[in-house]
Motif scaffolding. Structure first.
Motif, mmCIF file in Angstrom:
data_model
loop_
_atom_site.group_PDB
_atom_site.id
_atom_site.type_symbol
_atom_site.label_atom_id
_atom_site.label_comp_id
_atom_site.label_asym_id
_atom_site.label_seq_id
_atom_site.Cartn_x
_atom_site.Cartn_y
_atom_site.Cartn_z
ATOM 1 N N THR A 1 39.424 43.307 43.733
ATOM 2 C CA THR A 1 38.491 42.464 44.475
ATOM 3 C C THR A 1 37.357 41.924 43.611
ATOM 4 O OG1 THR A 1 37.238 44.429 45.132
ATOM 5 C CG2 THR A 1 38.975 43.665 46.637
ATOM 6 N N ALA A 2 37.335 42.267 42.325
ATOM 7 C CA ALA A 2 36.238 41.825 41.459
ATOM 8 C C ALA A 2 36.170 40.299 41.419
ATOM 9 C CB ALA A 2 36.425 42.384 40.049
ATOM 10 N N HIS A 3 34.976 39.765 41.465
ATOM 11 C CA HIS A 3 34.715 38.323 41.364
ATOM 12 C C HIS A 3 35.371 37.529 42.501
ATOM 13 C CE1 HIS A 3 33.152 39.285 37.375
ATOM 14 N NE2 HIS A 3 34.312 39.839 37.080
ATOM 15 N N ASP A 4 35.684 38.196 43.609
ATOM 16 C CA ASP A 4 36.137 37.521 44.825
ATOM 17 C C ASP A 4 37.332 36.595 44.581
ATOM 18 O OD1 ASP A 4 36.169 36.828 47.500
ATOM 19 O OD2 ASP A 4 34.654 35.250 47.276
ATOM 20 N N PRO A 5 38.503 37.140 44.260
ATOM 21 C CA PRO A 5 39.672 36.293 43.988
ATOM 22 C C PRO A 5 40.072 35.465 45.209
ATOM 23 C CG PRO A 5 40.328 38.590 44.177
ATOM 24 C CD PRO A 5 38.834 38.579 44.152
ATOM 25 N N ALA A 6 40.705 34.316 44.939
ATOM 26 C CA ALA A 6 41.108 33.405 46.009
ATOM 27 C C ALA A 6 42.463 33.760 46.606
ATOM 28 C CB ALA A 6 41.142 31.973 45.479
ATOM 29 N N ALA A 7 43.105 34.796 46.093
ATOM 30 C CA ALA A 7 44.396 35.261 46.611
ATOM 31 C C ALA A 7 44.391 36.786 46.587
ATOM 32 C CB ALA A 7 45.550 34.709 45.769
ATOM 33 N N PRO A 8 45.152 37.436 47.488
ATOM 34 C CA PRO A 8 45.218 38.896 47.464
ATOM 35 C C PRO A 8 45.890 39.401 46.181
ATOM 36 C CG PRO A 8 46.009 38.004 49.562
ATOM 37 C CD PRO A 8 45.894 36.856 48.622
ATOM 38 N N ILE A 9 45.305 40.429 45.565
ATOM 39 C CA ILE A 9 45.804 40.987 44.305
ATOM 40 C C ILE A 9 45.792 42.504 44.416
ATOM 41 C CG2 ILE A 9 45.398 41.202 41.811
ATOM 42 C CD1 ILE A 9 43.976 38.494 41.922
ATOM 43 N N TRP A 10 46.860 43.133 43.904
ATOM 44 C CA TRP A 10 46.967 44.585 43.861
ATOM 45 C C TRP A 10 47.264 45.039 42.434
ATOM 46 C CZ3 TRP A 10 48.957 41.409 47.507
ATOM 47 C CH2 TRP A 10 48.653 41.657 48.850
ATOM 48 N N CYS A 11 46.708 46.168 42.039
ATOM 49 C CA CYS A 11 47.123 46.831 40.808
ATOM 50 C C CYS A 11 48.317 47.716 41.140
ATOM 51 C CB CYS A 11 46.000 47.684 40.238
ATOM 52 S SG CYS A 11 46.479 48.620 38.761
ATOM 53 N N THR B 1 48.270 16.077 39.951
ATOM 54 C CA THR B 1 48.155 14.797 40.654
ATOM 55 C C THR B 1 46.694 14.432 40.891
ATOM 56 O OG1 THR B 1 50.277 15.167 41.731
ATOM 57 C CG2 THR B 1 48.821 13.517 42.711
ATOM 58 N N ARG B 2 45.930 15.396 41.368
ATOM 59 C CA ARG B 2 44.516 15.148 41.636
ATOM 60 C C ARG B 2 43.650 15.332 40.387
ATOM 61 N NH1 ARG B 2 46.084 18.057 46.413
ATOM 62 N NH2 ARG B 2 45.836 16.782 48.296
ATOM 63 N N GLY B 3 44.192 15.989 39.369
ATOM 64 C CA GLY B 3 43.401 16.251 38.176
ATOM 65 C C GLY B 3 42.329 17.291 38.400
ATOM 66 N N THR B 4 42.629 18.293 39.254
ATOM 67 C CA THR B 4 41.647 19.328 39.580
ATOM 68 C C THR B 4 42.230 20.699 39.266
ATOM 69 O OG1 THR B 4 42.461 19.460 41.864
ATOM 70 C CG2 THR B 4 40.631 17.936 41.408
ATOM 71 N N GLU B 5 41.364 21.687 39.224
ATOM 72 C CA GLU B 5 41.829 23.058 39.050
ATOM 73 C C GLU B 5 40.927 24.024 39.794
ATOM 74 O OE1 GLU B 5 40.963 25.405 35.383
ATOM 75 O OE2 GLU B 5 40.562 23.433 34.502
ATOM 76 N N GLN B 6 41.485 25.190 40.091
ATOM 77 C CA GLN B 6 40.777 26.265 40.767
ATOM 78 C C GLN B 6 40.988 27.545 39.984
ATOM 79 O OE1 GLN B 6 42.345 27.091 44.659
ATOM 80 N NE2 GLN B 6 40.805 28.639 45.153
ATOM 81 N N ALA B 7 39.937 28.317 39.805
ATOM 82 C CA ALA B 7 40.065 29.647 39.211
ATOM 83 C C ALA B 7 40.436 30.617 40.334
ATOM 84 C CB ALA B 7 38.770 30.074 38.538
ATOM 85 N N ILE B 8 41.710 30.998 40.369
ATOM 86 C CA ILE B 8 42.162 31.888 41.444
ATOM 87 C C ILE B 8 41.502 33.252 41.318
ATOM 88 C CG2 ILE B 8 44.154 33.000 42.507
ATOM 89 C CD1 ILE B 8 45.898 30.849 41.277
ATOM 90 N N ALA B 9 41.412 33.746 40.093
ATOM 91 C CA ALA B 9 40.865 35.077 39.857
ATOM 92 C C ALA B 9 40.201 35.099 38.502
ATOM 93 C CB ALA B 9 41.964 36.135 39.939
ATOM 94 N N ARG B 10 39.212 35.943 38.369
ATOM 95 C CA ARG B 10 38.562 36.217 37.089
ATOM 96 C C ARG B 10 38.963 37.634 36.698
ATOM 97 N NH1 ARG B 10 32.095 35.402 35.823
ATOM 98 N NH2 ARG B 10 32.068 36.318 33.720
ATOM 99 N N SER C 1 37.449 30.615 28.412
ATOM 100 C CA SER C 1 37.131 31.996 28.735
ATOM 101 C C SER C 1 35.645 32.092 29.082
ATOM 102 C CB SER C 1 37.464 32.912 27.554
ATOM 103 O OG SER C 1 36.640 32.608 26.444
ATOM 104 N N TYR C 2 35.274 33.178 29.734
ATOM 105 C CA TYR C 2 33.883 33.316 30.167
ATOM 106 C C TYR C 2 32.996 33.936 29.084
ATOM 107 C CZ TYR C 2 35.786 32.237 34.766
ATOM 108 O OH TYR C 2 36.408 31.620 35.824
ATOM 109 N N GLY C 3 33.604 34.353 27.963
ATOM 110 C CA GLY C 3 32.813 34.842 26.853
ATOM 111 C C GLY C 3 32.427 36.295 26.920
ATOM 112 N N ASP C 4 32.855 36.993 27.966
ATOM 113 C CA ASP C 4 32.516 38.414 28.110
ATOM 114 C C ASP C 4 33.764 39.277 28.214
ATOM 115 O OD1 ASP C 4 33.456 37.637 30.569
ATOM 116 O OD2 ASP C 4 31.751 38.418 31.726
ATOM 117 N N GLY C 5 34.907 38.751 27.739
ATOM 118 C CA GLY C 5 36.171 39.471 27.862
ATOM 119 C C GLY C 5 36.923 39.157 29.128
ATOM 120 N N THR C 6 36.336 38.335 30.016
ATOM 121 C CA THR C 6 37.025 37.934 31.240
ATOM 122 C C THR C 6 37.452 36.474 31.131
ATOM 123 O OG1 THR C 6 35.018 37.241 32.425
ATOM 124 C CG2 THR C 6 35.700 39.556 32.623
ATOM 125 N N THR C 7 38.508 36.149 31.856
ATOM 126 C CA THR C 7 39.090 34.811 31.816
ATOM 127 C C THR C 7 39.597 34.438 33.207
ATOM 128 O OG1 THR C 7 41.283 35.684 31.266
ATOM 129 C CG2 THR C 7 39.853 35.089 29.410
#
Length: 432
Positions: free
Chosen positions: A14-24, A371-380, A357-363
């Motif tokens: 759940t770190a950084h509020d991902p836009a999709a459900p993620i499990w380890c 088509t729209r030329g856009t992007e979304q960061a699903i998860a950090r 990259s975010y410069g702190d080891g996270t990406t």
């Protein structure tokens, strides 16, 4: 058709509020990775996931070092070691692939003293294993045919992807080999054949620099990839001046003096219709991670030199290289891109990749709409390690399941490598 269910026992990310459900899905086994961005680690039914567990984090493997094959039960929960292997390197592990059903895991191994790599077909539920005639880099979609270059020689151009053997058991290759190239292993009959030799490939499709003076170069096979329909393959060649230090040759990719040259070919499994899809003149401008599009009739990759201000662009072409052009010029390329059947693109970012990259080891995991030329960061996610520019780095390698609805990726958790599963159905519903 896979039907993935995730047990409640797997912890949510759940770190950084991902836009999709993620499990380890490897929470109790440290050091786990799945294979690569072009290979589903999910079993054909979707119940299981296969991973490799590295035995250490701070050095490259020596010949004979053992790693572990891990089976994750996604539906019931839990992960367990089902086999060991000496046939691995830290980027792609033992090249774990699934066979035709959940009773067939295929990976590489090697016997000390013999030092000839071979693929193993393992039933992870019973422990029954069969030694196969050849090696595996990528299994066909039906799990019946394995494609591979010589895994002992791949490290001459880039360590991390093949099998480690003592130096005296791997031979450098000068000129165009007639007894090495793209190897295919038929699993049901347990037979191996040379589908196309390096000489046949270069004679058929070039490039001219190898045709004109082949003895000036050492030439090696590398990636071998099936397309989703199973009727074409990617095979890549790498070459550098004969006698050069191989490590220096690879490291010089990051400088103006790029000694390693690259060619990406496509061909049929019978070795015919060989095409030089993307030649060395394009890779010399930087680039990496070519892959088939979902229909198997196109290629996608990162390439430099296309869009001002972008170190890399997301580029596509036909199987013969025609139509080579940016898929989108609006956002830069990065990491390990794949095209979804909807036309959307998913890719990751190296921890050392400046500007993304975010410069702190996270990406970010990037969800791109060309088509729209856009992007979304699903998860950090955290994929920074002390070894980011070496084969010991951690690449997320986001890989789709067979239904194109779920993604597996690698990330760090408190200094440990772990495998995660992400449910993309919600985001796909918003883009359909």
């Amino acid at each position: 058709m896979s039907d993935i269910k995730i047990a409640e026992s797997f912890p949510r990310y759940t770190a950084h509020d991902p836009a999709a459900p993620i499990w380890c899905v490897t929470p109790t086994l440290d050091g786990c990775i799945h294979r690569f961005f072009d290979t589903p680690p999910f079993s054909p039914s979707g119940r299981y996931l296969a991973a490799l567990r590295l035995p250490f984090e701070d050095r490259l493997p020596n010949a004979g070092d053992e790693a572990e094959i891990v089976l994750v039960d996604l539906a019931e929960g839990g992960e367990r070691v089902v086999a060991t292997t000496r046939g691995w390197e830290p980027q792609l592990g033992a090249n774990l692939n699934w066979g035709p059903d959940d009773t067939a895991l295929i990976f590489n191994d090697v016997e000390p003293g013999e030092w000839v790599p071979f693929a193993v077909k393992l039933n992870p539920h019973t422990g029954q294993r069969e030694r196969l005639a050849g090696t595996v880099y990528h299994a066909s979609p039906d799990g019946q045919t394995l494609a591979s270059a010589d895994l002992t020689r791949m490290g001459f151009t880039q360590p991390g992807y093949g099998v480690v053997v003592p130096d005296e058991h791997r031979q450098r290759a000068q000129g165009l080999a007639e007894d090495d190239g793209l190897w295919l292993t038929d699993v049901p009959s347990n037979t191996r054949r040379l589908a196309a030799s390096i000489r046949q490939i270069v004679d058929a499709a070039g490039p001219e620099e190898l045709r004109a003076s082949p003895e000036d170069f050492e030439v090696y096979g590398f990636h071998a990839k099936w397309n989703p329909p199973g009727d074409r393959l990617i095979f890549t060649l790498r070459w550098f001046p004969a006698g050069a230090s191989t490590r220096d040759a690879f490291l010089d990719q990051q400088t103006a003096d790029w000694k390693v040259r690259f060619g990406v070919y496509t061909l049929r499994p019978d070795g015919t219709d060989i095409q030089l899809a993307v030649g060395p003149e394009h890779w010399a401008k930087r680039g990496h991670h070519i892959n088939f599009t979902p229909d198997g009739r196109g290629l996608s990759m990162n390439l430099g030199g296309w869009v001002d201000g972008h170190a890399l662009s997301l580029v596509g072409c036909a199987l013969d290289g025609t139509g080579l052009a940016p898929i989108t010029s609006a956002v830069p390329g990065s990491g390990h891109p794949s095209v979804h059947p909807t036309g959307m693109m998913l890719t990751d970012v190296y921890a050392h990749e400046a500007g993304l990259s975010y410069g702190d080891g996270t990406t970010p995991l990037r969800w791109i709409d060309p088509t729209r030329g856009t992007e979304q960061a699903i998860a950090r996610i955290h994929n920074g390690t002390p070894f980011d520019a070496t084969p010991l780095r951690l690449d997320p390698h986001p890989a789709w399941d067979r239904t194109w609805q779920w993604v597996a990726f690698n990330a760090m958790d408190q200094g440990q490598r772990r495998v995660y599963v992400m449910d993309m159905r919600g985001l796909l519903g918003s883009t359909s």
